[in-house]
Write a protein that holds these residues in place. Structure first.
Motif, short mmCIF file in Angstrom:
data_model
loop_
_atom_site.label_atom_id
_atom_site.label_comp_id
_atom_site.label_asym_id
_atom_site.label_seq_id
_atom_site.Cartn_x
_atom_site.Cartn_y
_atom_site.Cartn_z
N ASP A 143 0.82 -1.21 0.00
CA ASP A 143 0.00 0.00 0.00
C ASP A 143 0.85 1.26 0.00
OD1 ASP A 143 -2.34 -1.45 0.05
OD2 ASP A 143 -2.52 -1.35 2.23
N SER A 144 2.04 1.19 0.58
CA SER A 144 2.87 2.39 0.68
C SER A 144 4.13 2.32 -0.16
CB SER A 144 3.25 2.64 2.14
OG SER A 144 3.95 1.52 2.66
N ALA A 145 4.35 1.20 -0.84
CA ALA A 145 5.54 1.07 -1.67
C ALA A 145 5.42 1.96 -2.91
CB ALA A 145 5.71 -0.38 -2.10
N PRO A 146 6.55 2.47 -3.39
CA PRO A 146 6.50 3.28 -4.61
C PRO A 146 6.01 2.44 -5.78
CG PRO A 146 8.76 3.05 -3.80
CD PRO A 146 7.87 2.33 -2.87
N LYS A 147 5.17 3.05 -6.61
CA LYS A 147 4.63 2.34 -7.76
C LYS A 147 5.70 2.24 -8.85
CE LYS A 147 0.61 2.37 -5.83
NZ LYS A 147 0.45 1.40 -4.81
N PRO A 148 5.80 1.06 -9.45
CA PRO A 148 6.80 0.91 -10.52
C PRO A 148 6.42 1.78 -11.72
CG PRO A 148 5.42 -1.06 -10.37
CD PRO A 148 5.04 -0.15 -9.23
N THR A 149 7.42 2.37 -12.31
CA THR A 149 7.18 3.18 -13.51
C THR A 149 7.35 2.31 -14.73
OG1 THR A 149 9.49 3.85 -13.56
CG2 THR A 149 7.97 5.30 -12.39
#
Length: 95
Positions: A86-92
């Motif tokens: 929920d708080s991890a950076p979203k992969p680009t």
């Protein structure tokens, strides 16, 4: 942890503790249930008590001293924000 014997026979209910007639009719218990075990005869029992009530001290079977039994309580977190994902950076995405 310490072994707690199975709970037997003795139980104080909301009826005994002056619950409202409406609550009694619906079978509601208005206060938490605590577990106790006698240190003399190993009799285990439950009692419904208010948070502000003093702990019980005598066994209803032999009048020996009793101890309150504490057990782990399961907790479930629901909703967003509780998991690593929920708080991890979203992969680009790179195209």
């Amino acid at each position: 942890g310490a072994f707690a014997p199975p709970i037997r026979s003795y139980r104080v209910t909301s009826l005994d503790l002056g619950a409202t007639p409406r609550a009694r009719a619906k079978g509601h218990t208005l206060m938490p249930t605590y577990q106790y075990v006698c240190t003399a005869c190993d009799h285990g029992f439950e009692a419904v008590q208010s948070f502000s009530d003093d702990a019980l001290t005598q066994c209803p079977e032999c009048e020996g001293p009793v101890n309150k039994v504490y057990a782990a309580v399961g907790v479930v977190f629901k909703g967003s924000g509780f998991y690593k994902t929920d708080s991890a950076p979203k992969p680009t995405s790179s195209e």
